[in-house]
Design an enzyme around this catalytic site. Structure first.
Site, short mmCIF file in Angstrom:
data_model
loop_
_atom_site.label_atom_id
_atom_site.label_comp_id
_atom_site.label_asym_id
_atom_site.label_seq_id
_atom_site.Cartn_x
_atom_site.Cartn_y
_atom_site.Cartn_z
N GLY A 171 8.87 -7.48 11.28
CA GLY A 171 7.73 -7.59 12.41
C GLY A 171 7.06 -7.68 13.56
O GLY A 171 5.70 -8.62 12.05
N GLN A 212 -1.15 -10.63 16.73
CA GLN A 212 -1.24 -11.48 15.96
C GLN A 212 -0.43 -12.70 15.61
O GLN A 212 -1.42 -13.64 14.55
CB GLN A 212 0.47 -10.78 14.81
CG GLN A 212 -0.14 -9.33 13.76
CD GLN A 212 1.10 -8.73 13.44
OE1 GLN A 212 1.90 -8.81 13.51
NE2 GLN A 212 1.09 -9.07 12.25
N CYS A 239 1.61 -6.13 5.40
CA CYS A 239 1.35 -7.24 6.56
C CYS A 239 1.42 -8.90 6.93
O CYS A 239 0.44 -9.18 5.99
CB CYS A 239 0.96 -6.73 8.04
SG CYS A 239 -0.21 -7.27 9.73
N LEU A 240 1.55 -9.60 7.66
CA LEU A 240 1.81 -10.84 7.68
C LEU A 240 0.20 -11.15 8.08
O LEU A 240 0.14 -12.41 7.63
CB LEU A 240 2.63 -11.42 8.96
CG LEU A 240 3.90 -11.47 8.27
CD1 LEU A 240 4.76 -12.07 9.69
CD2 LEU A 240 4.36 -12.00 7.26
N HIS A 291 4.02 0.35 12.54
CA HIS A 291 2.78 -0.34 12.36
C HIS A 291 2.07 -1.61 13.42
O HIS A 291 1.40 -2.08 13.23
CB HIS A 291 3.61 -1.19 10.45
CG HIS A 291 2.52 -1.78 10.69
ND1 HIS A 291 1.92 -2.39 9.61
CD2 HIS A 291 2.43 -3.26 10.90
CE1 HIS A 291 2.13 -3.52 8.96
NE2 HIS A 291 1.76 -4.00 9.76
N GLU A 292 3.73 -2.00 14.52
CA GLU A 292 3.55 -2.87 15.30
C GLU A 292 2.47 -2.19 16.67
O GLU A 292 1.90 -3.07 17.08
CB GLU A 292 5.29 -3.54 15.62
CG GLU A 292 5.77 -3.67 14.43
CD GLU A 292 4.87 -5.21 13.48
OE1 GLU A 292 3.88 -5.83 14.05
OE2 GLU A 292 5.05 -5.20 12.10
N HIS A 326 -1.03 -2.77 15.88
CA HIS A 326 -1.48 -3.76 15.99
C HIS A 326 -2.21 -4.05 17.46
O HIS A 326 -2.69 -4.94 17.50
CB HIS A 326 -0.69 -4.93 15.97
CG HIS A 326 -0.52 -5.62 14.33
ND1 HIS A 326 -1.34 -5.41 13.40
CD2 HIS A 326 0.47 -5.27 13.28
CE1 HIS A 326 -0.94 -5.80 12.26
NE2 HIS A 326 0.01 -6.40 12.49
#
Ligand code: CO
Length: 154
Positions: A46, A51, A89-90, A131-132, A135
Protein backbone atom coordinates in the site's frame (compact mmCIF):
# COMPACT_ATOMS: atom_id res chain seq x y z
CA UNK A 1 10.53 5.85 -8.85
CA UNK A 2 9.17 8.24 -6.24
CA UNK A 3 11.04 8.97 -3.01
CA UNK A 4 9.26 7.79 0.12
CA UNK A 5 9.27 10.24 3.01
CA UNK A 6 9.95 8.86 6.46
CA UNK A 7 8.83 9.81 9.95
CA UNK A 8 9.28 12.50 11.37
CA UNK A 9 8.85 14.34 8.04
CA UNK A 10 6.08 16.94 8.71
CA UNK A 11 4.45 16.24 5.32
CA UNK A 12 3.34 12.89 6.73
CA UNK A 13 1.32 14.73 9.37
CA UNK A 14 -0.74 16.95 7.06
CA UNK A 15 -4.35 16.24 6.19
CA UNK A 16 -4.35 15.60 2.43
CA UNK A 17 -6.69 17.50 0.11
CA UNK A 18 -9.42 15.90 -2.01
CA UNK A 19 -8.65 15.48 -5.70
CA UNK A 20 -10.85 17.43 -8.12
CA UNK A 21 -12.61 14.85 -10.32
CA UNK A 22 -11.65 16.88 -13.40
CA UNK A 23 -7.99 16.37 -12.55
CA UNK A 24 -8.14 12.57 -12.60
CA UNK A 25 -8.05 12.05 -16.35
CA UNK A 26 -5.30 14.59 -16.93
CA UNK A 27 -2.07 13.13 -18.24
CA UNK A 28 0.04 14.48 -15.38
CA UNK A 29 -2.21 12.89 -12.79
CA UNK A 30 -2.37 9.55 -14.63
CA UNK A 31 1.41 9.58 -14.80
CA UNK A 32 1.58 10.26 -11.08
CA UNK A 33 -0.67 7.23 -10.45
CA UNK A 34 1.62 5.08 -12.59
CA UNK A 35 4.61 6.28 -10.61
CA UNK A 36 2.84 5.50 -7.34
CA UNK A 37 1.94 2.02 -8.61
CA UNK A 38 5.49 1.42 -9.70
CA UNK A 39 6.91 2.66 -6.38
CA UNK A 40 4.55 0.47 -4.37
CA UNK A 41 5.04 -2.65 -6.48
CA UNK A 42 8.68 -2.56 -5.62
CA UNK A 43 8.31 -2.20 -1.89
CA UNK A 44 4.99 -2.93 -0.24
CA UNK A 45 1.25 -3.58 -0.30
CA UNK A 46 0.00 0.00 0.00
CA UNK A 47 1.05 3.59 -0.55
CA UNK A 48 -0.57 6.98 0.07
CA UNK A 49 0.04 10.38 -1.58
CA UNK A 50 1.51 12.03 1.53
CA UNK A 51 4.19 9.33 1.69
CA UNK A 52 5.62 10.60 -1.58
CA UNK A 53 5.18 14.26 -0.65
CA UNK A 54 1.89 14.77 -2.53
CA UNK A 55 -0.79 16.02 -0.16
CA UNK A 56 -3.71 14.63 -2.14
CA UNK A 57 -6.26 11.97 -1.20
CA UNK A 58 -4.86 9.15 -3.33
CA UNK A 59 -3.93 5.65 -2.22
CA UNK A 60 -2.64 2.52 -3.89
CA UNK A 61 -3.85 -0.76 -2.44
CA UNK A 62 -2.73 -4.28 -3.24
CA UNK A 63 -6.24 -5.71 -3.69
CA UNK A 64 -7.13 -9.35 -4.23
CA UNK A 65 -7.16 -8.62 -7.96
CA UNK A 66 -3.90 -6.69 -7.99
CA UNK A 67 -2.62 -3.20 -7.23
CA UNK A 68 -5.19 -0.44 -7.77
CA UNK A 69 -5.43 3.32 -7.29
CA UNK A 70 -8.28 4.80 -5.23
CA UNK A 71 -9.01 8.50 -5.20
CA UNK A 72 -10.81 10.38 -2.39
CA UNK A 73 -11.43 7.08 -0.55
CA UNK A 74 -13.85 7.15 2.35
CA UNK A 75 -14.79 4.40 4.79
CA UNK A 76 -18.57 4.56 5.10
CA UNK A 77 -19.24 1.37 7.02
CA UNK A 78 -17.26 -0.97 9.27
CA UNK A 79 -17.77 -4.28 11.00
CA UNK A 80 -18.39 -4.18 14.74
CA UNK A 81 -15.54 -6.58 15.26
CA UNK A 82 -11.94 -5.55 15.24
CA UNK A 83 -8.86 -7.73 15.30
CA UNK A 84 -5.17 -7.41 16.03
CA UNK A 85 -2.67 -7.69 13.22
CA UNK A 86 0.97 -7.01 12.55
CA UNK A 87 1.79 -3.86 10.57
CA UNK A 88 4.75 -2.01 9.25
CA UNK A 89 5.03 1.07 7.05
CA UNK A 90 7.45 2.24 4.36
CA UNK A 91 7.47 5.63 6.09
CA UNK A 92 8.46 4.10 9.43
CA UNK A 93 11.24 1.78 8.33
CA UNK A 94 12.41 -0.97 10.64
CA UNK A 95 9.40 -0.85 12.96
CA UNK A 96 6.61 -3.44 13.28
CA UNK A 97 3.79 -3.60 15.74
CA UNK A 98 0.34 -4.88 16.54
CA UNK A 99 -2.57 -2.62 15.54
CA UNK A 100 -6.26 -3.18 16.15
CA UNK A 101 -8.31 -2.66 12.95
CA UNK A 102 -11.87 -3.28 11.84
CA UNK A 103 -12.17 -6.73 10.33
CA UNK A 104 -14.23 -5.44 7.43
CA UNK A 105 -14.72 -2.02 5.87
CA UNK A 106 -16.75 -0.66 3.00
CA UNK A 107 -15.01 2.07 1.07
CA UNK A 108 -16.33 4.56 -1.48
CA UNK A 109 -13.80 6.04 -3.87
CA UNK A 110 -13.15 7.05 -7.46
CA UNK A 111 -11.03 4.78 -9.62
CA UNK A 112 -8.39 6.05 -12.03
CA UNK A 113 -11.01 6.52 -14.73
CA UNK A 114 -12.89 8.84 -12.38
CA UNK A 115 -15.70 6.31 -11.88
CA UNK A 116 -17.38 5.79 -8.51
CA UNK A 117 -16.52 2.46 -6.94
CA UNK A 118 -17.55 0.70 -3.74
CA UNK A 119 -15.16 -1.83 -2.23
CA UNK A 120 -16.07 -4.38 0.41
CA UNK A 121 -12.75 -5.25 1.98
CA UNK A 122 -11.91 -7.92 4.52
CA UNK A 123 -8.77 -9.56 5.83
CA UNK A 124 -5.47 -8.00 4.79
CA UNK A 125 -7.20 -5.84 2.17
CA UNK A 126 -9.31 -4.24 4.91
CA UNK A 127 -6.21 -3.52 7.00
CA UNK A 128 -4.44 -1.93 4.03
CA UNK A 129 -7.40 0.38 3.29
CA UNK A 130 -7.53 1.52 6.93
CA UNK A 131 -3.76 2.02 7.13
CA UNK A 132 -3.59 3.99 3.86
CA UNK A 133 -6.64 6.15 4.56
CA UNK A 134 -5.07 7.02 7.93
CA UNK A 135 -2.06 8.38 6.00
CA UNK A 136 -4.42 10.82 4.24
CA UNK A 137 -5.36 12.20 7.65
CA UNK A 138 -1.76 12.47 8.85
CA UNK A 139 -2.02 9.37 11.03
CA UNK A 140 0.72 6.73 11.20
CA UNK A 141 0.33 3.18 12.50
CA UNK A 142 2.75 3.95 15.33
CA UNK A 143 0.08 6.35 16.70
CA UNK A 144 -2.30 3.40 17.13
CA UNK A 145 0.10 0.58 17.88
CA UNK A 146 -0.85 -1.56 20.86
CA UNK A 147 2.44 -3.34 21.17
CA UNK A 148 5.71 -2.86 19.34
CA UNK A 149 7.14 -6.10 18.03
CA UNK A 150 10.43 -5.20 16.54
CA UNK A 151 12.60 -2.17 15.98
CA UNK A 152 15.53 -2.56 13.65
CA UNK A 153 18.18 0.04 13.02
CA UNK A 154 17.93 0.93 9.33
CO1 CO B 1 2.12 3.29 5.78
Amino acid sequence: MLTILTDPNPNLRQVAKPVEPAEILKLGFQKFLDEMLETMADKGVGLAGPQVGVSKRVIIVQTKSGPEAFINPKIFSTSLLRSDGEEGCLSVPGVWGIVKRFKKVKVKALNRKGEKVVIKASGLESVIFQHEIDHLDGVLFIDKVERLLKIEKM
